[in-house]
Design a protein around this motif. Structure first.
Motif, PDB file in Angstrom:
ATOM      1  N   THR A  46      37.025  38.772  40.460  1.00  0.00           N
ATOM      2  CA  THR A  46      36.936  39.027  39.029  1.00  0.00           C
ATOM      3  C   THR A  46      35.722  38.295  38.467  1.00  0.00           C
ATOM      4  N   PHE A  47      35.366  38.644  37.244  1.00  0.00           N
ATOM      5  CA  PHE A  47      34.238  37.982  36.573  1.00  0.00           C
ATOM      6  C   PHE A  47      34.414  36.463  36.560  1.00  0.00           C
TER       7      PHE A  47
ATOM      8  N   ARG B 103      34.978  47.153  37.109  1.00  0.00           N
ATOM      9  CA  ARG B 103      36.028  47.434  36.143  1.00  0.00           C
ATOM     10  C   ARG B 103      37.019  48.470  36.652  1.00  0.00           C
TER      11      ARG B 103
ATOM     12  N   LEU C  84      39.272  47.096  39.655  1.00  0.00           N
ATOM     13  CA  LEU C  84      40.251  46.109  39.217  1.00  0.00           C
ATOM     14  C   LEU C  84      41.330  46.731  38.358  1.00  0.00           C
ATOM     15  N   ARG C  85      41.008  47.809  37.677  1.00  0.00           N
ATOM     16  CA  ARG C  85      42.001  48.454  36.827  1.00  0.00           C
ATOM     17  C   ARG C  85      43.094  49.122  37.656  1.00  0.00           C
TER      18      ARG C  85
ATOM     19  N   GLN D   4      45.842  46.617  37.772  1.00  0.00           N
ATOM     20  CA  GLN D   4      46.378  46.161  36.485  1.00  0.00           C
ATOM     21  C   GLN D   4      45.752  47.013  35.395  1.00  0.00           C
TER      22      GLN D   4
ATOM     23  N   MET E 155      41.340  45.870  30.702  1.00  0.00           N
ATOM     24  CA  MET E 155      40.322  46.079  31.724  1.00  0.00           C
ATOM     25  C   MET E 155      39.557  44.779  31.966  1.00  0.00           C
ATOM     26  N   ARG E 156      39.206  44.544  33.235  1.00  0.00           N
ATOM     27  CA  ARG E 156      38.516  43.315  33.619  1.00  0.00           C
ATOM     28  C   ARG E 156      37.195  43.634  34.287  1.00  0.00           C
ATOM     29  N   ALA E 157      36.260  42.743  34.124  1.00  0.00           N
ATOM     30  CA  ALA E 157      34.975  42.870  34.813  1.00  0.00           C
ATOM     31  C   ALA E 157      35.074  42.235  36.197  1.00  0.00           C
ATOM     32  N   GLY E 158      34.288  42.768  37.135  1.00  0.00           N
ATOM     33  CA  GLY E 158      34.318  42.279  38.507  1.00  0.00           C
ATOM     34  C   GLY E 158      32.970  41.764  38.964  1.00  0.00           C
TER      35      GLY E 158
END
Length: 396
Positions: A201-202, A226, A229-230, A233, A237-240
């Protein structure tokens, strides 16, 4: 003392092109580059008839070529790969391992140390890229599903001792257990750390930058973003790793510019965001370079992973995913310049000076500057390799 002058050359410097120029080489080192008046003394004069004269290419990430892989574990295999890539303009490289077994890793590092700086008949080995045991297993890509390790003194010390004799680059997924310990402990001893083959993850990457990670392997490939990782979950939304690579100025990165891994617009995007001083070209090539289409071992012959060369790319046997590169650096340069529209001085810089800086060897190689090694590649207007010189000696 031997002096060679390359006359009527179109010099490719990091920021400009100089037509009608000369370059003087004395005992394997560049002593002059530019317009000379009066004529420079020479034991040998070579008229390039207007052809481009560029610095030899530097490949940070290369596994094999011409039927050999560095993981084959023999001096002959190493030299075969080095000769192959010299034909494509690469004059310096770091052999790159694959996921393998402990004894295979040991043999790979031993050969990198033994051949570091020696004459190979082709590209000069300027270090080793230790690549595999510290991946995140789900992000292994086409690598063999063999020995993945949790960093610990009993394995790290065994491998990192190679850094006493040569520059060593180690790839680690920031999210794996003990990654922080590995990076902090051995970066203090001169080891350079990349992030790669990772679904971090970021925040993982932000932490890794603080530990000392400074480079990311093959942008857009075998990494979290993004969308990936989505899948695990839905919200938020998360940055990678991809987004973090583009965000952090401290991070350099690389692209496989073979025209197959990434479209021209992705190459243009990476170039615009990271710029030519933080973006290197790499081949990530395996043993199928200069060989016909067909099945090949990625990694050690007989114990790696079977992949296929097809239409200028390495693909998995079922043909559903890319699997390493099969082209030389000259092809990557042509792709970056002609397909992605990057100006020639900057495209050449991304294949020479930028990777040399990333490796910490730019005082010696990477550009046509007096005092540096006379590692040179002669190119025609279509950027085909015509001749290659390593330390002023012709090899192609």
């Amino acid at each position: 003392m031997s002096v060679t002058v390359f006359a009527n050359a179109t010099l490719v410097l990091p920021d400009r092109i100089i037509p009608g120029a000369v370059l003087q080489v004395r005992d394997g080192r560049i002593t002059f580059a530019g317009h000379a008046e009066p004529e420079l003394a020479a034991d040998q004069a070579i008229d390039l008839e207007g052809l481009y004269l560029a610095p030899g290419f530097v490949d940070l990430h290369v596994h094999g070529g011409d039927g050999a892989d560095f993981m084959d574990g023999t001096p002959d295999a190493f030299r075969t790969v080095c000769r192959c890539h010299a034909r494509h303009g690469t004059t310096s490289l770091t052999p790159t391992s694959t996921v393998a077994t402990g004894p295979q890793y040991d043999q790979f590092l031993a050969l990198c140390r033994a051949l570091h700086g020696t004459k190979t008949g082709g590209a000069r080995i300027v270090g080793g890229h230790f690549y595999g045991p510290y991946f995140a297993r789900p992000a292994r890509g086409c690598h063999p599903d063999q020995e993945f390790l949790v960093p610990a003194p009993e394995n790290a010390e065994r491998f990192m001792s190679a850094a006493a004799d040569m520059p060593l680059v180690v790839t680690v997924a920031p999210e794996i257990e003990n990654a922080e310990w590995l990076v902090r402990t051995y970066s203090a001893r001169g080891v350079r750390f990349n992030a790669g083959h990772s679904y971090a993850t970021f925040p993982h990457v932000e932490a890794a930058v603080a530990w000392g990670v400074r480079h990311v392997d093959h942008l857009f490939c075998a990494m979290s973003d993004r969308a990936r990782l989505r899948q695990s979950q839905a919200f938020p939304m998360r940055a990678g790793l991809m987004e973090a690579t583009l965000f952090f100025d401290e991070l350099t990165t690389e692209v496989i510019a073979d025209g197959k891994h990434l479209t021209p617009e992705l190459l243009r995007f990476a170039y615009k965001v990271k710029g030519p001083d933080r973006l290197a070209l790499v081949t990530d090539s395996m043993r199928a370079v200069d060989r016909p289409d067909g099945e090949y071992w990625f990694g050690a012959e007989g114990s790696g992973e079977k992949v296929r060369k097809r239409d200028g790319a390495g693909v998995t046997l079922e043909g559903t995913a890319l699997a390493s590169g099969v082209m030389g650096m000259d092809h990557c340069l042509r792709t970056m310049h002609f397909a992605a529209g990057v100006p020639l001085p900057e495209a050449v810089r991304m294949a020479s000076l930028t990777p040399a800086r990333i490796l910490g060897v730019s005082e010696d190689i990477g550009s046509l500057e007096p005092g540096k090694r006379a590692d040179l590649v002669v190119l025609d207007r279509e950027l085909n390799v015509k001749r290659v010189y390593i330390g002023g000696e012709g090899v192609v």
